[in-house]
Design an enzyme around this catalytic site. Structure first.
Site, PDB file in Angstrom:
ATOM      1  N   ARG A 106       0.845  -1.207   0.000  1.00 27.09           N
ATOM      2  CA  ARG A 106       0.000   0.000   0.000  1.00 27.09           C
ATOM      3  C   ARG A 106       0.880   1.257   0.000  1.00 27.09           C
ATOM      4  O   ARG A 106       0.506   2.289  -0.568  1.00 27.09           O
ATOM      5  CB  ARG A 106      -0.940   0.010   1.207  1.00 27.09           C
ATOM      6  CG  ARG A 106      -0.245  -0.013   2.556  1.00 27.09           C
ATOM      7  CD  ARG A 106      -1.219   0.176   3.693  1.00 27.09           C
ATOM      8  NE  ARG A 106      -0.587  -0.017   4.985  1.00 27.09           N
ATOM      9  CZ  ARG A 106      -0.942   0.607   6.098  1.00 27.09           C
ATOM     10  NH1 ARG A 106      -1.948   1.467   6.082  1.00 27.09           N
ATOM     11  NH2 ARG A 106      -0.333   0.369   7.236  1.00 27.09           N
ATOM     12  N   GLU A 166     -18.516   4.507  -1.107  1.00 24.13           N
ATOM     13  CA  GLU A 166     -17.702   3.866  -2.137  1.00 24.13           C
ATOM     14  C   GLU A 166     -18.427   3.710  -3.476  1.00 24.13           C
ATOM     15  O   GLU A 166     -17.820   3.837  -4.547  1.00 24.13           O
ATOM     16  CB  GLU A 166     -17.203   2.504  -1.642  1.00 24.13           C
ATOM     17  CG  GLU A 166     -16.213   2.586  -0.498  1.00 24.13           C
ATOM     18  CD  GLU A 166     -16.859   2.781   0.869  1.00 24.13           C
ATOM     19  OE1 GLU A 166     -16.127   2.920   1.856  1.00 24.13           O
ATOM     20  OE2 GLU A 166     -18.117   2.782   0.949  1.00 24.13           O
ATOM     21  N   PHE A 190     -14.243  -2.802   0.664  1.00 25.41           N
ATOM     22  CA  PHE A 190     -15.177  -1.766   0.254  1.00 25.41           C
ATOM     23  C   PHE A 190     -15.110  -1.488  -1.250  1.00 25.41           C
ATOM     24  O   PHE A 190     -16.133  -1.275  -1.895  1.00 25.41           O
ATOM     25  CB  PHE A 190     -14.911  -0.479   1.030  1.00 25.41           C
ATOM     26  CG  PHE A 190     -14.856  -0.690   2.521  1.00 25.41           C
ATOM     27  CD1 PHE A 190     -15.764  -1.537   3.152  1.00 25.41           C
ATOM     28  CD2 PHE A 190     -13.893  -0.069   3.296  1.00 25.41           C
ATOM     29  CE1 PHE A 190     -15.709  -1.750   4.514  1.00 25.41           C
ATOM     30  CE2 PHE A 190     -13.844  -0.270   4.677  1.00 25.41           C
ATOM     31  CZ  PHE A 190     -14.753  -1.111   5.287  1.00 25.41           C
ATOM     32  N   HIS A 216      -5.354  -3.206   1.890  1.00 24.67           N
ATOM     33  CA  HIS A 216      -5.826  -3.971   3.044  1.00 24.67           C
ATOM     34  C   HIS A 216      -6.588  -5.231   2.620  1.00 24.67           C
ATOM     35  O   HIS A 216      -7.644  -5.558   3.152  1.00 24.67           O
ATOM     36  CB  HIS A 216      -6.705  -3.107   3.958  1.00 24.67           C
ATOM     37  CG  HIS A 216      -5.962  -1.988   4.622  1.00 24.67           C
ATOM     38  ND1 HIS A 216      -5.409  -0.944   3.898  1.00 24.67           N
ATOM     39  CD2 HIS A 216      -5.689  -1.743   5.921  1.00 24.67           C
ATOM     40  CE1 HIS A 216      -4.812  -0.104   4.729  1.00 24.67           C
ATOM     41  NE2 HIS A 216      -4.956  -0.570   5.967  1.00 24.67           N
ATOM     42  N   ASP A 258      -8.148  -5.661  12.378  1.00 25.95           N
ATOM     43  CA  ASP A 258      -9.456  -5.137  11.941  1.00 25.95           C
ATOM     44  C   ASP A 258     -10.503  -6.241  11.834  1.00 25.95           C
ATOM     45  O   ASP A 258     -11.702  -5.957  11.795  1.00 25.95           O
ATOM     46  CB  ASP A 258      -9.319  -4.420  10.595  1.00 25.95           C
ATOM     47  CG  ASP A 258      -8.626  -3.067  10.733  1.00 25.95           C
ATOM     48  OD1 ASP A 258      -8.441  -2.616  11.880  1.00 25.95           O
ATOM     49  OD2 ASP A 258      -8.274  -2.476   9.707  1.00 25.95           O
ATOM     50  N   ARG A 302      -1.717  -4.528   3.684  1.00 22.68           N
ATOM     51  CA  ARG A 302      -1.376  -3.671   4.813  1.00 22.68           C
ATOM     52  C   ARG A 302      -0.036  -4.064   5.434  1.00 22.68           C
ATOM     53  O   ARG A 302       0.727  -3.224   5.888  1.00 22.68           O
ATOM     54  CB  ARG A 302      -2.465  -3.784   5.885  1.00 22.68           C
ATOM     55  CG  ARG A 302      -2.163  -3.041   7.172  1.00 22.68           C
ATOM     56  CD  ARG A 302      -3.193  -3.375   8.248  1.00 22.68           C
ATOM     57  NE  ARG A 302      -3.041  -2.561   9.440  1.00 22.68           N
ATOM     58  CZ  ARG A 302      -3.747  -2.728  10.548  1.00 22.68           C
ATOM     59  NH1 ARG A 302      -4.672  -3.677  10.595  1.00 22.68           N
ATOM     60  NH2 ARG A 302      -3.556  -1.950  11.591  1.00 22.68           N
TER      61      ARG A 302
END
Length: 313
Positions: free
Chosen positions: A10, A58, A83, A109, A117, A167
């Site tokens: 990322r 989104e 998303f 991610h 998460d 990530r």
């Protein structure tokens, strides 16, 4: 011996957007209230007038990106994979895929290595979702060098592209001075004769390390990095399968619909071969440190080594 450098892909994404932004005034970046996490904040700092924060919407972001593409811009819409591919699937399919617009989707991610998460944010289904959209290119780079090259290739390609980033910081295994990225072409990292290991993304380095463990046991594994899952390098996959006679696929994604399924689709039609798929087996993720989850879900080098040995026996 110096320690291997580790960089999250990322970060590679954010840094390359800035480089491309300097070269191309038509490049614009959209984000959905996650610029700090997706690393598009780096671009926002350099080019605030070309960064659009669409908020936690989104689907709307996909529509805005589509509109910009019709005006000659090259939009990179960014969010977590869950998303970008999940929540916005309908808009990506109908507003970007159907008219085959020049929109790039930077999905960060991805996979279980998102870590703490938890299951709601750990997208192990995105490759399958994006593979199904006609004309969508799907890229899953393995390290910093490959990720930067992939972002550049995505800009140069005319049409929709899904870019998958992680990530977790991962080892840099490619040499930037010699590495060449070719869209739709796999990379043979190690030649072998006993079994073919085909890996993508974070799992490429783990596959390379697993091959070293196998070599210590006298097993000569061929290791292939498939960074472009669609279009798949079928010629390379088939040639390697015909040489070794057995194939193992490794991915930080569900074994349903991802790299393993793409490889099986190609082989079943053109070169029937025994295949074992290593990935996330029809289950959700859970909260925990990313590196620990990689081990728990048996995607680390030691686990791959054991699974391949069992497969061969």
């Amino acid at each position: 011996m110096s320690e291997v450098k580790k960089i999250a892909t990322r970060d590679s994404y954010g840094n390359t957007l800035v480089e491309l932004g300097k070269e191309h005034e038509n490049l614009v970046v959209l984000d959905a209230d996650l610029a700090g996490a997706t690393k598009t904040a780096i671009f926002k700092k350099a080019f605030p007038e070309r960064h659009i924060d669409c908020g936690i919407a989104e689907g709307n972001m996909a529509g805005i990106a589509a509109g910009l593409a019709t005006c000659g811009k090259v939009p990179f819409m960014s969010s977590f994979a869950m998303f970008a591919a999940g929540r916005a699937f309908e808009q990506v399919r109908n507003s970007i895929g159907y008219p085959h617009l020049n929109v790039k989707i930077g999905a960060t991610h991805a996979g279980i290595s998102v870590g703490e998460d938890g299951a709601t944010h750990q997208c192990n289904e995105d490759i399958a979702l994006m593979r199904m959209i006609p004309g969508m290119v799907v890229i899953n780079p393995c390290d910093d060098v490959e990720a930067k090259a992939a972002v550049r290739a995505a800009y140069e390609y005319e049409g929709p592209v899904y870019l998958r980033f992680g990530r977790l910081a991962v080892p840099v295994i490619n040499d930037e001075a010699t590495y060449k990225f070719e869209l739709g072409k796999g990379v043979v990292l190690k030649e072998g004769k006993d079994v073919t290991i085909i890996a993508t993304g974070l799992c490429v380095n783990e596959a390379v390390e697993a091959a070293k463990l196998l070599a210590a046991d006298g097993i000569d594994a061929e290791v292939i990095n498939i960074h472009t899952i669609k279009p798949l390098d079928e010629d390379l996959v088939i040639a390697s399968a015909q040489k070794t006679g057995k194939v193992v696929t490794v991915e930080e994604h569900s074994v349903i619909g991802g790299l393993g399924s793409a490889v099986c689709d190609a082989l079943s039609e053109k070169a029937p071969t025994k295949v074992m798929k290593i990935g996330v087996y029809d289950r959700f993720g859970e909260s925990g440190p990313g590196a620990d989850l990689i081990k728990k879900y048996e995607l680390d080098a030691e686990s791959i080594y054991k699974k391949v040995k069992g497969f061969l026996s």
